[in-house]
Design a protein around this motif. Structure first.
Motif, PDB file in Angstrom:
ATOM      1  N   ALA A   1       0.764  -1.197   0.081  1.00 36.92           N
ATOM      2  CA  ALA A   1       0.075  -0.017  -0.104  1.00 36.92           C
ATOM      3  C   ALA A   1       0.953   1.352  -0.080  1.00 36.92           C
ATOM      4  N   TRP A   2       1.926   1.167   0.827  1.00 37.68           N
ATOM      5  CA  TRP A   2       2.783   2.338   0.836  1.00 37.68           C
ATOM      6  C   TRP A   2       3.472   2.533  -0.650  1.00 37.68           C
ATOM      7  N   LEU A   3       3.972   1.533  -1.124  1.00 40.08           N
ATOM      8  CA  LEU A   3       4.439   1.604  -2.471  1.00 40.08           C
ATOM      9  C   LEU A   3       3.495   2.062  -3.482  1.00 40.08           C
ATOM     10  N   GLY A   4       2.493   1.620  -3.253  1.00 40.75           N
ATOM     11  CA  GLY A   4       1.111   2.281  -4.132  1.00 40.75           C
ATOM     12  C   GLY A   4       0.954   3.346  -4.129  1.00 40.75           C
ATOM     13  N   ASP A   5       0.904   4.042  -2.782  1.00 43.78           N
ATOM     14  CA  ASP A   5       0.662   5.647  -2.430  1.00 43.78           C
ATOM     15  C   ASP A   5       1.866   6.403  -2.885  1.00 43.78           C
ATOM     16  N   ASN A   6       3.181   5.959  -2.675  1.00 47.39           N
ATOM     17  CA  ASN A   6       4.440   7.041  -2.868  1.00 47.39           C
ATOM     18  C   ASN A   6       5.289   6.493  -4.082  1.00 47.39           C
ATOM     19  N   ARG A   7       5.268   5.318  -4.647  1.00 42.57           N
ATOM     20  CA  ARG A   7       5.955   5.145  -5.710  1.00 42.57           C
ATOM     21  C   ARG A   7       5.430   4.519  -7.172  1.00 42.57           C
ATOM     22  N   ASP A   8       3.961   4.720  -7.066  1.00 37.62           N
ATOM     23  CA  ASP A   8       3.294   4.559  -8.269  1.00 37.62           C
ATOM     24  C   ASP A   8       3.368   2.883  -8.651  1.00 37.62           C
ATOM     25  N   TRP A   9       3.351   2.188  -7.455  1.00 34.19           N
ATOM     26  CA  TRP A   9       3.740   0.966  -7.691  1.00 34.19           C
ATOM     27  C   TRP A   9       3.020  -0.068  -8.617  1.00 34.19           C
ATOM     28  N   PHE A  10       1.651   0.152  -8.822  1.00 35.04           N
ATOM     29  CA  PHE A  10       0.709  -0.483  -9.584  1.00 35.04           C
ATOM     30  C   PHE A  10       0.962  -0.135 -11.199  1.00 35.04           C
ATOM     31  N   ASN A  11       1.589   0.821 -11.247  1.00 33.51           N
ATOM     32  CA  ASN A  11       1.732   1.098 -12.863  1.00 33.51           C
ATOM     33  C   ASN A  11       3.158   0.992 -13.090  1.00 33.51           C
ATOM     34  N   LEU A  12       3.998   0.417 -12.521  1.00 31.72           N
ATOM     35  CA  LEU A  12       5.379   0.012 -12.746  1.00 31.72           C
ATOM     36  C   LEU A  12       5.393  -1.502 -13.417  1.00 31.72           C
ATOM     37  N   SER A  13       6.381  -1.805 -14.404  1.00 34.82           N
ATOM     38  CA  SER A  13       6.714  -2.977 -14.804  1.00 34.82           C
ATOM     39  C   SER A  13       7.385  -3.680 -14.097  1.00 34.82           C
ATOM     40  N   LYS A  14       7.472  -5.076 -14.103  1.00 38.69           N
ATOM     41  CA  LYS A  14       8.109  -6.019 -13.101  1.00 38.69           C
ATOM     42  C   LYS A  14       9.639  -5.533 -13.044  1.00 38.69           C
ATOM     43  N   ALA A  15      10.172  -5.136 -14.157  1.00 40.55           N
ATOM     44  CA  ALA A  15      11.552  -4.762 -14.068  1.00 40.55           C
ATOM     45  C   ALA A  15      11.746  -3.494 -13.098  1.00 40.55           C
ATOM     46  N   GLU A  16      10.829  -2.568 -13.341  1.00 39.80           N
ATOM     47  CA  GLU A  16      11.019  -1.426 -12.515  1.00 39.80           C
ATOM     48  C   GLU A  16      10.575  -1.580 -11.094  1.00 39.80           C
TER      49      GLU A  16
ATOM     50  N   ARG B   1      11.111  -4.506  -9.606  1.00 43.20           N
ATOM     51  CA  ARG B   1      12.525  -5.140  -8.962  1.00 43.20           C
ATOM     52  C   ARG B   1      13.428  -4.428  -8.826  1.00 43.20           C
ATOM     53  N   ALA B   2      13.407  -3.294  -9.475  1.00 43.41           N
ATOM     54  CA  ALA B   2      14.798  -2.327  -9.352  1.00 43.41           C
ATOM     55  C   ALA B   2      14.672  -1.104  -8.164  1.00 43.41           C
ATOM     56  N   LEU B   3      13.422  -0.933  -7.905  1.00 48.18           N
ATOM     57  CA  LEU B   3      13.013   0.035  -6.759  1.00 48.18           C
ATOM     58  C   LEU B   3      13.401  -0.279  -5.444  1.00 48.18           C
ATOM     59  N   PRO B   4      14.436   0.420  -4.901  1.00 45.00           N
ATOM     60  CA  PRO B   4      15.086   0.137  -3.662  1.00 45.00           C
ATOM     61  C   PRO B   4      14.130   0.100  -2.565  1.00 45.00           C
ATOM     62  N   GLU B   5      13.029   1.017  -2.697  1.00 40.79           N
ATOM     63  CA  GLU B   5      11.997   0.947  -1.519  1.00 40.79           C
ATOM     64  C   GLU B   5      11.272  -0.603  -1.495  1.00 40.79           C
ATOM     65  N   ALA B   6      11.153  -1.274  -2.635  1.00 39.91           N
ATOM     66  CA  ALA B   6      10.485  -2.598  -2.676  1.00 39.91           C
ATOM     67  C   ALA B   6      11.184  -3.825  -2.251  1.00 39.91           C
ATOM     68  N   GLN B   7      12.562  -3.556  -1.846  1.00 38.16           N
ATOM     69  CA  GLN B   7      13.467  -4.741  -1.583  1.00 38.16           C
ATOM     70  C   GLN B   7      12.771  -5.487  -0.201  1.00 38.16           C
ATOM     71  N   LEU B   8      12.233  -4.539   0.695  1.00 37.47           N
ATOM     72  CA  LEU B   8      11.478  -5.062   1.967  1.00 37.47           C
ATOM     73  C   LEU B   8      10.396  -5.923   1.555  1.00 37.47           C
TER      74      LEU B   8
END
Length: 153
Positions: free
Chosen positions: A59-74, A76-83
């Motif tokens: 939910a945080w990634l969706g609100d703050n990093r446009d998570w649901f509009n990113l490709s799989k590769a994007e 995977r590369a997002l530092p905040e997504a590593q958690l």
């Protein structure tokens, strides 16, 4: 064994009480099944916590990093997504450990009424109540019957 969806796991987790740590310690010497069932219960609680953390992080990634509009590769590369990926990996390890416990329980006979109730409690967590509502209610009722019988001695 078929992989359960996260939704089904969360629904099943709250449906059945497993023995508490004190109950397990008191009876474990009489029935090793109780130790395995207690470990399964710990894994189930850990999975529930991980699912909540995973949902919060997504939910945080969706609100703050446009998570649901990113490709799989994007993603995977997002530092905040590593958690999020770390949580996912730990969740998968817990699921695999739970499957191993279920396999061991199949081969290990319960030596007490409490052990039989604990084994059935594990089964009740694995079975989705939405798929088999009547059977699940009978299973829960039988578990309670066994626990009452165990208390009576």
């Amino acid at each position: 064994m078929a992989r359960l969806s996260r939704r089904k796991v969360v629904a099943a987790l709250g449906s059945v009480p497993l023995p508490s740590g004190k109950e397990v310690c008191a009876a474990a010497a009489a029935d090793p099944v109780l130790l395995l069932c207690a470990h399964y219960g710990e894994l189930a609680r850990r999975q529930e916590l991980l699912l909540r953390q995973w949902g919060d992080r997504e939910a945080w990634l969706g609100d703050n990093r446009d998570w649901f509009n990113l490709s799989k590769a994007e993603r995977r590369a997002l530092p905040e997504a590593q958690l999020l990926y770390a949580i996912d990996e730990e969740y998968d390890r817990c699921v695999r450990a739970g499957v191993r416990i279920v396999r061991r329980l199949r081969a290990l006979p319960a030596l007490t009424v409490d052990g039989a109730a604990a084994k059935l409690s594990v089964v009740a967590e694995v079975i989705d109540p939405e798929d088999y509502p009547g059977a699940h209610r009978i299973l829960l009722s039988t578990i309670e019957d066994l626990r009452v019988m165990g208390r009576k001695g």
